[in-house]
Design a protein around this motif. Structure first.
Motif, mmCIF file in Angstrom:
data_model
loop_
_atom_site.group_PDB
_atom_site.id
_atom_site.type_symbol
_atom_site.label_atom_id
_atom_site.label_comp_id
_atom_site.label_asym_id
_atom_site.label_seq_id
_atom_site.Cartn_x
_atom_site.Cartn_y
_atom_site.Cartn_z
ATOM 1 N N PHE A 100 0.812 -1.206 0.000
ATOM 2 C CA PHE A 100 0.000 0.000 0.000
ATOM 3 C C PHE A 100 0.850 1.263 0.000
ATOM 4 O O PHE A 100 0.607 2.190 -0.755
ATOM 5 C CB PHE A 100 -0.896 -0.019 1.227
ATOM 6 N N ASN A 101 1.854 1.278 0.835
ATOM 7 C CA ASN A 101 2.611 2.511 1.016
ATOM 8 C C ASN A 101 3.432 2.928 -0.200
ATOM 9 O O ASN A 101 3.703 4.098 -0.382
ATOM 10 C CB ASN A 101 3.529 2.398 2.228
ATOM 11 N N PRO A 154 1.525 4.901 -4.362
ATOM 12 C CA PRO A 154 1.455 6.164 -5.082
ATOM 13 C C PRO A 154 2.706 6.412 -5.923
ATOM 14 O O PRO A 154 2.644 7.058 -6.944
ATOM 15 C CB PRO A 154 1.358 7.212 -3.978
ATOM 16 N N ARG A 162 3.425 9.854 7.742
ATOM 17 C CA ARG A 162 3.361 8.451 8.151
ATOM 18 C C ARG A 162 3.770 8.342 9.604
ATOM 19 O O ARG A 162 4.917 8.592 9.947
ATOM 20 C CB ARG A 162 4.281 7.606 7.288
ATOM 21 N N GLU A 190 -1.298 12.126 2.106
ATOM 22 C CA GLU A 190 -1.328 10.789 2.667
ATOM 23 C C GLU A 190 -1.229 10.836 4.184
ATOM 24 O O GLU A 190 -0.430 11.585 4.734
ATOM 25 C CB GLU A 190 -0.120 10.033 2.095
ATOM 26 N N VAL A 224 -0.850 8.048 7.319
ATOM 27 C CA VAL A 224 -0.735 6.665 7.766
ATOM 28 C C VAL A 224 -0.616 6.658 9.284
ATOM 29 O O VAL A 224 0.246 7.329 9.848
ATOM 30 C CB VAL A 224 0.507 5.976 7.146
ATOM 31 N N PHE A 265 -4.815 9.320 0.409
ATOM 32 C CA PHE A 265 -4.407 7.998 0.876
ATOM 33 C C PHE A 265 -4.522 7.963 2.391
ATOM 34 O O PHE A 265 -3.875 8.743 3.077
ATOM 35 C CB PHE A 265 -2.962 7.694 0.487
ATOM 36 N N LEU A 266 -5.314 7.044 2.865
ATOM 37 C CA LEU A 266 -5.467 6.933 4.309
ATOM 38 C C LEU A 266 -5.254 5.494 4.740
ATOM 39 O O LEU A 266 -5.850 4.573 4.181
ATOM 40 C CB LEU A 266 -6.864 7.404 4.726
ATOM 41 N N ALA A 267 -4.375 5.308 5.719
ATOM 42 C CA ALA A 267 -4.156 3.968 6.257
ATOM 43 C C ALA A 267 -4.294 4.022 7.766
ATOM 44 O O ALA A 267 -3.679 4.853 8.424
ATOM 45 C CB ALA A 267 -2.779 3.460 5.863
#
Lengths: 186, 442
Positions: free
Chosen positions: A98-99, A102, B39, B80, B82, B109-111
């Motif tokens: 996932f990381n 992009p 992150r 993003e 994370v 982007f989301l984690a």
């Protein structure tokens, strides 16, 4: 591949003829000329794509005053290599984590392409890529620079990037206190 | 160097290293705050010491750091976010605030990985992910681990979602169906260890889906409408799988437990008719129900087949040969054998012959070959029925149990077993076509 068009449509003809040429000529700040595949240039650079679409490409060499000949040569080299490279089949089908999704990891040839550059050439290329709106090239070159920083001590990074430490001892201690978690295992 | 370029460089470093650049010089002092990818991973921030006594302290530090950084980004676009931390020590309010933050920052982007630790890990996920706080229209990649899903009643789907990754998520089949109901842009879907105990039927078409991975979800049946699907991974029991109108499937990777190869053909045949490459991993029950060979081709496009077969006892050809027979175009075959009790050669038993030609089979690789009767039958069948065979590789060592970390590694043999040598001479070397390159490895 000149296309013959009726008279009285001079402007139109000029544009069509230009659109039909396979390459565009770019001129560096020190006056050197480089030819690059029009298709690749338009695909890889938002700025060049805009110039091609807007008809502001000069047959005798489009002036790029901000870019030196060495950097421009690398840009053109990258475009031509990109035009010839076979896109990686793995792309999305492999179970990419996932990381990293992009940003697609540099391909083998892209890695080699940036690895052979000197520090100065690499930094010039980053700025050229940024100026020309070449997202992929910018990503690949920045990736290389980030790898040069990874796992290095502040002193080592300063040396690589020629950064002068202008902090006093007290100021440094203050930052370390404030962001202690980031310096935890030092 | 320009600041936006520096931002891109920093975004490729772990957050901890990004923050450390603040000591380089006064020019770099606040640069770390412009990095658009945030992150926060406790294992990167605190390293190995994280499980020690200071956990409570780390938790507070983690929360303070995230809050301080997000504060800096207030009102700005963050690409993003994370969050990786164990839930037990975190407060729900903070997590909810961070989800709220992504909505105001147009995060793509989301984690969220909030893995419980210790005994808490045994119970179901405690944190209910607040979908109502999320800006579902701007999100492009969503990864959730160890959370519960409870969709709001008026959920409009994710129109821009391209990648959805759910692992150990407590979700009902109904909610997952609703989540996927308006995901026209979805390209990549992975649902692993999300126990649904029922059927999963996604009626709404997923026209952009290229990659589908469903594993260990305890389904009773599964249905998807994904015309463009290219890669399909399924792990679990042999249930009815219906992938309607797929025509571009290239790769399939299937692991079935509690299924005979006969069941597998039945389960997979309507799914994999267009697949060109298949990896099939199974524990083969013995004795297999004899599966009569029928002349119907099921895997009509299959060219590359990889079988990872764990047997309790010996190989059973009555199921293996028809499995191959269902793939008439097969060119490359890899079979990796392993057996819980070991494969043994029993002298005096006759070797059965099966006639079924594999017209296109060029390359065969067999590992874990211990010259058991079943294995001899199988390899004999291959050399006698593959007229264009180019390369045959027979390897003694067991690749499957050697890669399994749970099983004790068998000693790597230094020479070929005498029985294996004898068998190879008798059944392979004498029969194999002179044009075929035979490779023997131990």
């Amino acid at each position: 591949m000149e296309v013959d068009k009726g008279k009285g449509e001079a402007e139109e003809t000029r544009k069509v003829a230009e659109a039909d040429r396979d390459t565009v000529t770019l001129k560096s700040s020190d006056g050197k000329l480089f030819e690059v595949s029009k298709e690749a240039a338009a695909r890889l650079s938002t700025v060049l794509a805009g110039m091609i679409a807007g008809g502001s490409i000069d047959d005798n060499g489009t002036d790029l005053k901000q870019i030196g000949s060495e950097a421009l040569e690398n840009v053109v080299d990258y475009c031509n290599k990109h035009a010839n490279s076979i896109p990686s089949a793995a792309l999305i089908s492999s179970s990419i984590s996932f990381n990293t999704a992009p940003f697609k990891e540099p391909e083998e040839w892209e890695r080699k392409f940036v690895d052979r550059l000197s520090h100065d050439a690499l930094f010039d290329l980053v700025e050229a890529a940024n100026f020309l709106g070449m997202e992929r090239l910018l990503d690949v070159t920045c990736h290389k620079i980030s790898e040069m920083m990874k796992g290095k001590s502040p002193d080592q990074i300063r040396e690589v990037f020629n950064i002068k430490n202008d902090y006093t001892k007290e100021e440094l201690e203050e930052i370390r206190q404030e962001l202690a978690w980031a310096f935890y295992d030092d | 160097m320009l600041q936006d370029v520096q931002g891109i460089i920093l975004s490729k470093l772990p957050l901890k290293e990004v923050v450390r650049t603040s000591v380089l010089s006064s020019q770099w002092r606040d640069l770390w705050t412009v990095c658009p990818k945030l992150r926060f991973d406790c294992t990167i921030m605190f390293g190995k010491d994280f499980n020690g006594k200071q956990r409570g302290q780390f938790a507070q530090q983690f929360i303070d750091t995230v809050n301080a950084v997000l504060q800096q980004y207030h009102g700005r676009i963050v690409e993003e976010l994370v969050i990786k931390f164990d839930f037990g020590t975190l407060l729900v309010d903070h997590l909810n605030n961070w989800v709220r933050f992504t909505a105001s920052s147009h995060t793509k982007f989301l984690a969220f990985d909030v893995m419980p630790r210790g005994l808490e890990a045994l119970s179901s996920p405690q944190y209910i992910f607040p979908f109502q706080l999320l800006d579902s229209r701007s999100i492009s990649h969503l990864q959730l681990r160890f959370v519960s899903v409870n969709l709001p009643t008026q959920f409009g789907g994710f129109p821009k979602l391209r990648k959805l990754d759910l692992c150990h998520v407590k979700v009902t089949a109904k909610d997952l169906q609703d989540m996927l109901s308006n995901c026209c842009a979805l390209e990549w879907l992975c649902v692993v260890h999300c126990k649904m105990d029922g059927e999963l039927k996604v009626h709404c078409p997923l026209p952009s889906l290229l990659y589908l991975h469903v594993a260990f979800c305890e389904l009773t049946s599964m249905e998807f409408h994904a015309v463009k699907l290219r890669t399909f991974v399924y792990k679990g029991s042999a249930v009815r799988i219906n992938l309607n109108e797929i025509s571009e499937l290239k790769n399939a990777n299937i692991f079935l437990h509690g299924a005979t190869i006969g069941d597998a053909i039945a389960t997979l045949s309507n799914v994999l008719t267009s697949a060109q490459s298949l990896t099939y991993d199974a524990f083969v029950h013995s004795p297999e129900v004899p599966f009569l060979m029928e002349n119907t081709s099921k895997f009509s496009q299959l060219k590359h087949l990889q079988l990872l077969l764990s047997y309790r006892m010996d190989v059973d050809n009555l199921s293996l040969v028809p499995f191959l027979g269902s793939a008439p175009l097969i060119e490359k075959l890899e079979v990796h054998f392993t057996s819980y009790f070991g494969f043994f050669y029993v002298d005096g038993e006759s070797i059965r012959r099966f006639e079924h030609r594999h017209e296109y089979l060029k390359d065969v690789c067999i590992t874990g070959f211990k010259a058991s009767n079943g294995q001899i039958e199988f390899v004999t069948h291959i050399v006698e029925n593959a007229p264009v065979l180019d390369v045959l590789t027979v390897e003694q060592s067991d690749k499957l149990s050697n890669t399994d970390p749970v099983l004790v590694k068998e000693k790597v043999a230094k020479y070929m077993d005498a029985t294996v040598c004898e068998v190879v001479r008798r059944y392979i070397e004498r029969t194999v076509s002179p044009k075929c390159y035979l490779r023997l490895l131990f």
